[in-house]
Motif scaffolding. Structure first.
Motif, mmCIF file in Angstrom:
data_model
loop_
_atom_site.group_PDB
_atom_site.id
_atom_site.type_symbol
_atom_site.label_atom_id
_atom_site.label_comp_id
_atom_site.label_asym_id
_atom_site.label_seq_id
_atom_site.Cartn_x
_atom_site.Cartn_y
_atom_site.Cartn_z
ATOM 1 N N VAL A 180 65.436 -2.146 7.217
ATOM 2 C CA VAL A 180 66.052 -0.819 7.360
ATOM 3 C C VAL A 180 66.829 -0.730 8.667
ATOM 4 O O VAL A 180 67.947 -0.211 8.715
ATOM 5 N N ALA A 187 60.554 3.930 1.752
ATOM 6 C CA ALA A 187 61.240 2.791 2.357
ATOM 7 C C ALA A 187 60.824 1.488 1.691
ATOM 8 O O ALA A 187 61.637 0.568 1.523
ATOM 9 N N THR A 239 71.160 2.318 1.620
ATOM 10 C CA THR A 239 70.328 2.797 2.729
ATOM 11 C C THR A 239 71.146 3.616 3.718
ATOM 12 O O THR A 239 70.705 4.682 4.169
#
Length: 468
Positions: A27, A355, A372
């Motif tokens: 991420v 996530a 994302t």
């Protein structure tokens, strides 16, 4: 194998060992921005001087003692399902550097720590700068580039301790946060200190807390996670991008031995009251606050897994709770203790279940990156108000031997990108609290940081005076 596993050392015949990026790393990798690098800055002050070659050898050996840090991002194709870390046998760059001393050496090193992230393409993603004769540990020095200042401060009439006119040595660790976090790199520095000075740098045992009745305090329900939280009200933004930083030293807050809350709870309440005061001054509409808090359950000895090992939880506050006219600080401390204790006991993924689903390797990682980034922009209104990272008491002595001595001040700072735009990081060493405020210059200016520091000091004292 996850980011927290130590690699086997017998894979040389099969080529470099590769480890898929875990959720936190992926991420972060998706959302990198050049104007606000994802760096963690660690600043360690020593009273004496270090020998350059001995330190370089000790730090290089410490990297080999923790081989998980010797990694780089492996080349990938557009259709690859994952990013991967590739482990190397040796550092590919000179990790330790010794900039020339001078009147602005301390300021310039702090600036580099905020603006220059070690590249992920070269192993390891960490740099150590050694600044000799750096001037006072904290003083009136300020940086036009990042807005850095600091001063030793007392609380409630308690004078700050006398500081040496000049520092012996200041160590600056700069970490690319996509790969590593602060506590893991502090573990490596502790290993280097032991190798350099021959002194025991084993972690001290955590403090034994007095048992207190585990009785919840009746209070209002916490706000829904679906409600957008308050944002830090804009102050005086600055035209150039990047982060500003302010460091200061305060007394560790007092609390009764039988208090049902911890120093971490006092810091959490202080942060909430500071931001509520700031937002009232700037005419922001009252909204619930959510403060992100990292939780780190890793051991601190040589078995400590190296990587991004904390999980994030959000502590919520209603607008009336952070109004001292309506909720006494003692009541808020107890409520906060109940909430943080409950959150720490939960078992959940580091960034939550969403996530984990978003990073599942079912489509090419380049597609997930675009998704994302889009979701991050869309979810900006629901991002927590700020992040409070309390490292707590530094568990290592960071003793570099008779000539260099042991650390008497350690500061950390976490990235402060928008939409949060402000992070608060604390650690305690030698009986003092070391506070770092770091902000996005798109949100706040240097004078705003100084005002927030004064508010933090004021409300930290309030948590000492208002006891249950």
């Amino acid at each position: 194998m996850t980011t927290l596993d130590h690699p086997a050392r017998d894979g040389a015949a099969r080529g470099p060992v590769r480890i898929p990026f875990p959720v936190v790393d992926e991420v972060s990798r998706h959302c990198l921005q050049e104007e606000e690098p994802e760096t963690v800055h660690i600043e360690v002050h020593l009273p004496g001087r270090l020998d350059p070659e001995r330190l370089r050898e000790a730090f290089t050996e410490a990297l080999h003692r923790h081989p998980r840090i010797l990694m780089r991002e492996a080349p990938a194709h557009w259709y690859s399902r994952r990013y991967e870390w590739e482990l190397t046998k040796e550092p590919e760059v000179e990790v330790v550097s010794f900039p020339p001393p001078g009147p602005h050496a301390l300021r310039d090193a702090r600036t580099r720590s905020l603006t220059q992230a070690p590249p992920l393409s070269l192993s390891p993603p960490i740099r150590l700068e050694v600044v000799a004769d750096a001037g006072p540990a904290v003083g009136s020095e300020a940086s036009d580039a990042v807005g850095v200042t600091g001063e030793p401060r007392g609380t409630a009439g308690r004078p700050a301790p006398a500081r040496p006119e000049r520092e012996g040595t200041v160590l600056f660790l700069t970490i690319n946060h996509t790969a590593l976090d602060g506590p893991a790199c502090l573990r490596i520095l502790a290993t280097a200190a032991e190798l350099y000075g021959g002194e025991d740098n084993a972690p001290t045992a955590p403090p034994v807390r007095a048992a207190t009745p585990d009785l919840p305090l009746a209070g209002p329900e916490t706000p829904s996670t679906w409600a957008p939280p308050a944002r830090v009200a804009p102050g005086t933004p600055e035209p150039s991008p990047g982060n500003g930083l302010l460091v200061t030293e305060l007394p560790v807050p007092r609390r009764p031995r039988s208090a049902p809350y911890t120093v971490n709870d006092q810091l959490m309440v202080t942060t909430a009251l500071m931001l509520a005061h700031w937002n009232r001054e700037h005419g922001a509409r009252p909204r619930p606050f959510r403060i992100t808090m990292p939780v780190d359950d890793r051991p601190r000895d040589t078995r400590m897994p190296i990587g991004n090992g904390t999980r994030l939880v959000d502590v919520a506050f209603l607008p009336e709770e952070v109004d001292q006219r309506r909720t006494p600080t003692a009541v808020l401390l107890r409520r906060t203790a109940d909430r943080t204790r409950a959150l720490k006991s939960l078992t959940r993924p580091q960034l939550g279940h969403g996530a984990s689903l978003l990073t599942a390797p079912v489509v090419p990682v380049s597609w997930r990156a675009a998704l994302t980034r889009g979701l991050r922009r869309a979810a900006a209104p629901w991002t927590s108000t700020t992040l409070l990272s309390n490292i707590g008491r530094i568990p290592y002595s960071l003793d570099f031997g008779q000539e260099a001595g042991r650390a008497h001040a350690v500061w950390f700072s976490a990235p402060a990108r928008m939409p949060r735009g402000l992070t608060v990081t604390t650690a305690s060493t030698a009986g003092r609290l070391h506070l770092a405020l770091r902000w996005s210059r798109a949100l706040l200016g240097h004078g705003d940081g100084a005002h927030l520091r004064d508010l933090f000091e004021h409300y930290l004292h309030a948590t000492e005076e208002d006891t249950p």
